[in-house]
Design a protein around this motif. Structure first.
Motif, PDB file in Angstrom:
ATOM      1  N   ALA A 339      -3.205   5.659  -1.132  1.00  0.00           N
ATOM      2  CA  ALA A 339      -3.273   7.125  -1.158  1.00  0.00           C
ATOM      3  C   ALA A 339      -2.531   7.680  -2.361  1.00  0.00           C
ATOM      4  O   ALA A 339      -3.013   8.602  -3.043  1.00  0.00           O
ATOM      5  CB  ALA A 339      -2.693   7.696   0.138  1.00  0.00           C
ATOM      6  N   VAL A 340      -1.360   7.132  -2.649  1.00  0.00           N
ATOM      7  CA  VAL A 340      -0.595   7.570  -3.822  1.00  0.00           C
ATOM      8  C   VAL A 340      -1.410   7.322  -5.098  1.00  0.00           C
ATOM      9  O   VAL A 340      -1.508   8.195  -5.975  1.00  0.00           O
ATOM     10  CB  VAL A 340       0.758   6.836  -3.879  1.00  0.00           C
ATOM     11  CG1 VAL A 340       1.471   7.123  -5.203  1.00  0.00           C
ATOM     12  CG2 VAL A 340       1.642   7.252  -2.704  1.00  0.00           C
ATOM     13  N   ALA A 341      -1.986   6.134  -5.212  1.00  0.00           N
ATOM     14  CA  ALA A 341      -2.791   5.807  -6.393  1.00  0.00           C
ATOM     15  C   ALA A 341      -4.005   6.715  -6.500  1.00  0.00           C
ATOM     16  O   ALA A 341      -4.381   7.149  -7.598  1.00  0.00           O
ATOM     17  CB  ALA A 341      -3.224   4.348  -6.340  1.00  0.00           C
ATOM     18  N   LYS A 342      -4.626   7.014  -5.365  1.00  0.00           N
ATOM     19  CA  LYS A 342      -5.820   7.864  -5.365  1.00  0.00           C
ATOM     20  C   LYS A 342      -5.489   9.269  -5.848  1.00  0.00           C
ATOM     21  O   LYS A 342      -6.225   9.854  -6.651  1.00  0.00           O
ATOM     22  CB  LYS A 342      -6.413   7.915  -3.954  1.00  0.00           C
ATOM     23  CG  LYS A 342      -7.719   8.698  -3.847  1.00  0.00           C
ATOM     24  CD  LYS A 342      -8.851   7.968  -4.519  1.00  0.00           C
ATOM     25  CE  LYS A 342     -10.208   8.573  -4.193  1.00  0.00           C
ATOM     26  NZ  LYS A 342     -10.395   9.939  -4.674  1.00  0.00           N
ATOM     27  N   VAL A 343      -4.390   9.833  -5.377  1.00  0.00           N
ATOM     28  CA  VAL A 343      -3.995  11.173  -5.797  1.00  0.00           C
ATOM     29  C   VAL A 343      -3.681  11.182  -7.294  1.00  0.00           C
ATOM     30  O   VAL A 343      -4.131  12.052  -8.048  1.00  0.00           O
ATOM     31  CB  VAL A 343      -2.790  11.672  -4.988  1.00  0.00           C
ATOM     32  CG1 VAL A 343      -2.267  12.991  -5.555  1.00  0.00           C
ATOM     33  CG2 VAL A 343      -3.166  11.852  -3.516  1.00  0.00           C
TER      34      VAL A 343
END
Length: 410
Positions: A339-343
């Protein structure tokens, strides 16, 4: 709008890719050819049949076939980098194999040994798969009305309509998410995935994708009218989410890789264009790159893109770690990292593709250069699933140790 007629036949794979290093080497070697016509393909909406054939013949659709079945079974870190590199060359080419690999993961988690041997064998021989999962009529993206209805011994009839069927114009099989007549014990729909030939009777693939960006992904409509499906070609889908797995994070990290690739491609284009730009008269330099304010803008953009790239690698590493022995704790860690990478990647894609114009100057808006494609691709692809909910999952994890939900609808 046109009905699909196969123009990209199954591609025989040459010498199979043996390991992770070879996967990166082969991908890197293809990039100049794949990137060469990307701007024109976008401008004229020329579907990349030849490019998909090259990718397929190079073995890049078979990277996750298990070693026991003759494949390279590359790690998620490697596969993610392959997707990022393809997306630097052309984000459309990065997205087309996405559902192919995501549903091969569903096969790994939910298929019988016989199904795995058969379908992975097809992929090793050059077959390409595409999704037909999302529908437009439901209240949310999770609602499906496409049905698999028993029809005598050993087969189903498949009926429904799917949209956003990315890669369908290049596929040998469509992997269709559908509901079964029975409900699950908790009352929810029981979903399965049907592996059907793209040219099966009753299948109609329409080239009606009309989007701002990602224009050549073949993401149109699939109509299914009484398609006969053997029971042996259906794998359970809902049970995948009854236990801890990395299925969701695996799917999402590949999307993040596409966004990171768009961001890097935009900065590459900015660097090329700024060499042709005139300096702003107040800067006092001989070249545009002598402007300290321009340099500052470029530096900030590079920091954001490198941050997204690093976070992408970290997420893939944690997915690899969790896949070896998945449990509630390590799969949640992998999901949060993803999720962090996606954001970060989504923000970098949109921001870098906008900053491109600031760096390159007024000339960069000429339609003949088609530099808007980076922003259009980034803005289109980052709508795939809302990052605002990724931020919510991250915050709840940090403040209250709430694990992110298990879902695989996107």
């Amino acid at each position: 709008m046109t009905q699909h007629a196969r123009t990209t036949p199954p591609s025989p794979v040459g010498k199979p890719i043996r390991d992770d290093a070879e996967a990166i080497r082969v991908t890197t070697g293809l990039l100049p050819r794949l990137a060469a016509g990307a701007a024109r393909r976008d401008a004229e909406r020329l579907l990349p049949h030849d490019e998909i054939r090259q990718i397929s013949e190079a073995g890049l659709f078979a990277l996750t076939v298990p070693a026991a079945l003759g494949g390279a079974d590359v790690c998620v870190v490697t596969l993610t980098e392959v997707f990022r590199l393809l997306s630097v060359a052309d984000p459309n080419l990065g997205q087309i194999p996405n559902s192919h690999y995501v549903f091969l993961e569903a096969l790994r988690l939910g298929g019988t040994p016989e199904q795995q041997q058969r379908f992975y064998g097809e992929v090793l021989a050059g077959a390409r798969y595409a999704n037909a999962q999302t529908e437009r009529g439901g209240r949310t993206i999770t609602d499906d009305v496409t049905t698999l209805t028993p029809d005598g011994a050993g087969r189903y009839r498949l009926n429904g309509e799917k949209f956003y069927a990315t890669g369908s114009l290049f596929a040998d099989r469509l992997l269709v998410r559908a509901v079964l007549p029975q409900r699950r014990p908790d009352g929810r729909a029981d979903k399965s995935v049907a592996f059907i030939p793209a040219d099966a009777p009753g299948v109609r693939i329409e080239d009606d994708w009309d989007a701002l960006g990602q224009r050549t992904t073949g993401s149109g409509t699939v109509r299914l009218d009484n398609v006969l499906v053997p029971v042996a070609d259906v794998i359970p889908y809902s049970p995948i989410f009854d236990r801890p797995t990395t299925y969701g994070s695996f799917a999402q990290v590949l999307h993040a890789a596409i966004d990171a690739g768009i961001a890097r491609a935009a900065l590459n284009a900015a660097k090329e264009q700024v060499a042709r730009a005139r300096p702003w008269f107040e800067a006092g330099g001989e070249r545009a790159v002598d402007d300290p304010l321009l340099v500052q803008t470029a530096g900030e953009a590079e920091i954001a893109v490198r941050g997204a790239e690093a976070l992408l690698v970290r997420a893939a590493e944690l997915i690899d770690l969790a896949r070896t022995a998945p449990d509630a704790a390590n799969t949640a860690e992998a999901s949060i990292a993803t999720a962090v990478a996606k954001v970060a990647a989504a923000r970098a894609a949109v921001d870098a593709s906008s900053i491109l114009f600031e760096l390159a100057g007024t000339r960069s808006v000429l339609n003949s250069l088609n530099l808007s494609r980076f922003w259009r691709d980034g803005r289109t692809h980052t709508l795939h699933d809302p990052v605002r909910w990724k931020v919510q999952h991250i915050g709840r994890w940090l403040l209250d140790d709430v694990a992110p939900p298990r879902h695989g609808q996107i």
